[in-house]
Design a protein around this motif. Structure first.
Motif, PDB file in Angstrom:
ATOM      1  N   SER A 136     -12.118  -3.273 -13.819  1.00  0.00           N
ATOM      2  CA  SER A 136     -13.309  -2.982 -14.809  1.00  0.00           C
ATOM      3  C   SER A 136     -13.619  -3.766 -15.246  1.00  0.00           C
ATOM      4  CB  SER A 136     -11.609  -3.199 -15.496  1.00  0.00           C
ATOM      5  OG  SER A 136     -10.418  -2.138 -15.464  1.00  0.00           O
ATOM      6  N   ALA A 137     -13.905  -5.294 -14.838  1.00  0.00           N
ATOM      7  CA  ALA A 137     -14.627  -6.355 -15.277  1.00  0.00           C
ATOM      8  C   ALA A 137     -15.899  -5.915 -14.422  1.00  0.00           C
ATOM      9  CB  ALA A 137     -14.373  -7.599 -14.355  1.00  0.00           C
ATOM     10  N   GLY A 138     -16.148  -5.139 -13.374  1.00  0.00           N
ATOM     11  CA  GLY A 138     -18.174  -4.868 -12.982  1.00  0.00           C
ATOM     12  C   GLY A 138     -17.524  -5.071 -11.606  1.00  0.00           C
ATOM     13  N   VAL A 139     -16.975  -4.750 -11.127  1.00  0.00           N
ATOM     14  CA  VAL A 139     -16.631  -5.928  -9.516  1.00  0.00           C
ATOM     15  C   VAL A 139     -16.565  -4.678  -9.083  1.00  0.00           C
ATOM     16  CG1 VAL A 139     -15.708  -7.321  -7.793  1.00  0.00           C
ATOM     17  CG2 VAL A 139     -15.119  -7.812 -10.273  1.00  0.00           C
ATOM     18  N   ARG A 140     -17.335  -4.909  -7.728  1.00  0.00           N
ATOM     19  CA  ARG A 140     -17.308  -3.555  -6.837  1.00  0.00           C
ATOM     20  C   ARG A 140     -15.954  -3.897  -5.669  1.00  0.00           C
ATOM     21  NH1 ARG A 140     -20.170  -2.587  -1.823  1.00  0.00           N
ATOM     22  NH2 ARG A 140     -21.692  -4.157  -1.507  1.00  0.00           N
ATOM     23  N   VAL A 141     -15.181  -3.287  -5.867  1.00  0.00           N
ATOM     24  CA  VAL A 141     -13.589  -3.762  -5.097  1.00  0.00           C
ATOM     25  C   VAL A 141     -13.730  -2.742  -3.412  1.00  0.00           C
ATOM     26  CG1 VAL A 141     -11.297  -3.812  -4.303  1.00  0.00           C
ATOM     27  CG2 VAL A 141     -12.676  -4.146  -7.144  1.00  0.00           C
ATOM     28  N   ILE A 142     -13.244  -3.999  -2.013  1.00  0.00           N
ATOM     29  CA  ILE A 142     -12.697  -3.109  -1.110  1.00  0.00           C
ATOM     30  C   ILE A 142     -11.316  -3.291  -0.941  1.00  0.00           C
ATOM     31  CG2 ILE A 142     -13.623  -3.505   1.806  1.00  0.00           C
ATOM     32  CD1 ILE A 142     -16.063  -4.558   0.822  1.00  0.00           C
ATOM     33  N   VAL A 143     -11.305  -2.507   0.050  1.00  0.00           N
ATOM     34  CA  VAL A 143      -9.605  -2.736  -0.131  1.00  0.00           C
ATOM     35  C   VAL A 143      -9.134  -2.739   1.349  1.00  0.00           C
ATOM     36  CG1 VAL A 143      -6.901  -1.574  -0.436  1.00  0.00           C
ATOM     37  CG2 VAL A 143      -9.034  -1.980  -2.116  1.00  0.00           C
ATOM     38  N   THR A 144      -8.033  -3.926   1.829  1.00  0.00           N
ATOM     39  CA  THR A 144      -7.651  -3.564   3.515  1.00  0.00           C
ATOM     40  C   THR A 144      -6.619  -3.094   3.290  1.00  0.00           C
ATOM     41  OG1 THR A 144      -6.992  -5.802   3.257  1.00  0.00           O
ATOM     42  CG2 THR A 144      -9.224  -5.056   3.369  1.00  0.00           C
ATOM     43  N   GLU A 145      -6.059  -2.651   3.887  1.00  0.00           N
ATOM     44  CA  GLU A 145      -4.441  -2.583   4.173  1.00  0.00           C
ATOM     45  C   GLU A 145      -4.261  -1.596   5.915  1.00  0.00           C
ATOM     46  OE1 GLU A 145      -1.882  -1.540   2.449  1.00  0.00           O
ATOM     47  OE2 GLU A 145      -1.514  -1.703   0.953  1.00  0.00           O
ATOM     48  N   ILE A 146      -2.778  -1.294   5.581  1.00  0.00           N
ATOM     49  CA  ILE A 146      -1.942  -1.533   6.984  1.00  0.00           C
ATOM     50  C   ILE A 146      -1.119   0.198   7.195  1.00  0.00           C
ATOM     51  CG2 ILE A 146      -2.677  -3.979   8.603  1.00  0.00           C
ATOM     52  CD1 ILE A 146       0.705  -2.537   6.289  1.00  0.00           C
ATOM     53  N   ASP A 147      -0.651   0.031   6.144  1.00  0.00           N
ATOM     54  CA  ASP A 147      -0.285   1.559   5.507  1.00  0.00           C
ATOM     55  C   ASP A 147      -1.354   3.058   5.741  1.00  0.00           C
ATOM     56  OD1 ASP A 147       1.063   3.573   4.289  1.00  0.00           O
ATOM     57  OD2 ASP A 147       2.569   2.282   3.609  1.00  0.00           O
ATOM     58  N   PRO A 148      -0.877   3.753   6.293  1.00  0.00           N
ATOM     59  CA  PRO A 148      -2.677   4.842   5.807  1.00  0.00           C
ATOM     60  C   PRO A 148      -1.846   5.648   4.188  1.00  0.00           C
ATOM     61  CG  PRO A 148      -0.606   5.559   7.762  1.00  0.00           C
ATOM     62  CD  PRO A 148      -0.799   3.589   7.053  1.00  0.00           C
ATOM     63  N   ILE A 149      -0.316   5.688   4.091  1.00  0.00           N
ATOM     64  CA  ILE A 149      -0.822   6.502   2.348  1.00  0.00           C
ATOM     65  C   ILE A 149      -1.327   5.643   1.774  1.00  0.00           C
ATOM     66  CG2 ILE A 149       0.956   6.757   0.532  1.00  0.00           C
ATOM     67  CD1 ILE A 149       2.790   6.765   3.290  1.00  0.00           C
ATOM     68  N   CYS A 150      -1.197   4.133   1.977  1.00  0.00           N
ATOM     69  CA  CYS A 150      -1.528   3.340   0.525  1.00  0.00           C
ATOM     70  C   CYS A 150      -2.866   3.017   0.411  1.00  0.00           C
ATOM     71  CB  CYS A 150      -1.237   1.468   1.032  1.00  0.00           C
ATOM     72  SG  CYS A 150       0.987   1.935   0.287  1.00  0.00           S
ATOM     73  N   ALA A 151      -3.777   2.979   1.848  1.00  0.00           N
ATOM     74  CA  ALA A 151      -5.363   3.529   1.983  1.00  0.00           C
ATOM     75  C   ALA A 151      -5.935   4.326   1.507  1.00  0.00           C
ATOM     76  CB  ALA A 151      -5.413   3.611   3.620  1.00  0.00           C
TER      77      ALA A 151
END
Ligand code: NAI
Length: 434
Positions: A236-251
């Motif tokens: 929302s602040a204009g940041v480009r976000v990359i997510v990391t996960e180990i759970d396939p559902i959350c990914a």
């Protein structure tokens, strides 16, 4: 040391300021104020001696005074060395409530503070209820003061990490009291963890760094409830976000929301901002620090500081550490700077003031209902972990609607029958996920 210390705060002269902010917060905490209205006369917590260990903020002050209005005696410590708002603690002390909390205490002082809350008043009466956030108070009682357990009716736990510890104890047979898991009330984890962090994460990074956020790249490790709110806060602040996960559902959820999902080791090289939200250990390690861009900002919004290997930083680059201001430190790793916030402790309470009152009212209304239930009916519970029944979860939500102008429709009897629920609720089966 069991000598009586009536309270210990940074500066009691901040009490008046604290009181003014508590009064403002009350207007934003309709759930707690409704409980005062409903139970203020009958005093269902009469006789309860509640020791609380939860971030000593303005919002928590409203919780404490609600418990007292409902008849309880209360003592308080903070569950993090940086999370106390000194004016809130001062106002609580000035109201005659034993509170042991100040911002920037040492680990030894932290334990001392919790210890002070176990015994009440000059008569040194032991606690008979626990209200915890993260499990440090619970662990102290179970592991260091087991003789107190018999006199305690139950405990309520605020956060994901503390709840993990309780389920583990239940499995190992070391949970010695009935426990209510407040975190997994829908009106807690799906609100505080998510919408709370959506407000407080960016607030903390801005207060700490004054960094222009728009256009930057952030890595958010973990896409559970806190991760979802944190990722949205940044985007929302204009940041480009990359997510990391180990759970396939959350990914997959993160990808459906439009976030890139990558391995942490890959994403960290691109990041201007690194945020851990996993409640897991060792997310940011030495090799990751070495791979970071110059001036990368690193912080954690999970409960404990072990998500970031701060020990590695201090052991290898401690000599380069420069304090920019309290809770903002610069380390230089082979010519590149890293900015570490709140020494890796939860950043929204270390560098800002935690979540706003309105969302904390939802969490703390659940806390108060849990305390009332365990105090009145503990004999109905085994030494297991319980969540509040759904009708109470719905009640908590209901108490927060009018304040924000929500109009709720009502089922007619045909509709209620058709979908198989009572007109007055609960409306969803236990397995429904919201
Ligand atoms: P959660 O269980 O919903 O989410 C954690 C996520 O991290 C999970 O999806 C899990 O798969 C993921 N994860 C675990 N290990 C990982 C790894 N190595 N790499 C990437 N992802 C990984 O838990 P929730 O409710 O989001 O809480 C997270 C933490 O935040 C807990 O410590 C909790 O106590 C704390 N918390 C902090 C708040 C604050 O205001 N700072 C508010 C509420 C919770």
């Amino acid at each position: 040391d069991t000598a009586y210390t009536p309270y210990k705060v940074k500066d009691i002269s901040l009490a008046e300021w604290g009181r003014k902010e508590i009064e403002l917060a009350e207007a934003e905490m309709p759930g707690l104020m409704a409980l005062r209205e409903e139970f203020g006369a009958s005093k269902p917590l009469k006789g309860a001696r509640i020791a609380g260990c939860l971030h000593m903020t303005i919002q928590t002050a409203v919780l404490i005074e609600t418990l007292i209005e409902l008849g309880a005696d209360v003592t308080w410590s903070s569950c993090n060395i940086f999370s106390t708002q000194d004016h809130a603690a001062a106002a609580i002390a000035a109201a005659g409530i034993p509170v042991y909390a100040w911002k920037g205490m040492s680990e030894d002082e932290f334990n001392w503070c919790i210890e002070q809350t176990l015994f009440f008043g000059e008569e040194r009466q032991p606690l008979n209820m626990i209200l915890d956030d993260g499990g440090d108070l619970t662990n102290m009682v179970f592991d260091k003061y087991p003789e107190l357990i018999d006199g305690i009716k139950g405990l309520s736990e605020e956060t994901t990490t503390g709840v993990h510890r309780l389920y583990e104890r239940m499995k190992n047979g070391t949970l010695h009291l009935p426990a209510i898991n407040v975190n997994d009330s829908v009106t807690k984890s799906k609100f505080d963890n998510k919408y709370g962090c959506r407000e407080s994460l960016v607030d903390a990074i801005r207060r700490a760094t004054d960094l222009m956020l728009a256009g930057k790249v952030a890595v958010v490790a973990g896409y559970g409830d806190v991760g979802k709110g944190s990722a949205e806060s940044l985007s929302s602040a204009g940041v480009r976000v990359i997510v990391t996960e180990i759970d396939p559902i959350c990914a997959l959820q993160a990808a459906m929301e439009g976030y890139e999902v990558k391995k942490f080791a890959t994403a960290v090289k691109e990041a201007d901002i690194v945020v851990t939200t996993t409640g897991n250990r060792d997310i940011v390690r030495g090799d990751h620090f070495k791979a970071m861009k110059d001036k990368a900002v690193v912080c954690n919004i999970g409960h404990f500081d072990n998500e970031i290997d701060v020990a590695w930083l201090n052991n290898n680059y401690g000599h380069t550490k420069v304090e920019i201001k309290p809770q903002v430190d610069k380390y230089t790793i082979d010519g590149k700077d890293v900015i570490l916030l709140a020494e890796g402790r939860l950043v929204n309470l270390g560098c800002a003031t935690g979540h706003p009152s309105f969302v904390m009212s939802n969490s703390f209304t659940n806390q108060t209902l849990a305390q009332i239930e365990l105090w009145a009916n503990s004999e109905n519970y085994e030494n297991k972990v319980y969540t509040l029944p759904k009708f109470l979860d719905e009640k908590v939500a209901r108490l927060h609607l009018a304040k924000i102008g929500v109009e709720l429709d009502t089922l007619d009897s045909h509709q209620a029958e058709y979908i198989g629920v009572p007109v007055e609720g609960p409306y969803k089966p236990e397995h429904y996920r919201y």
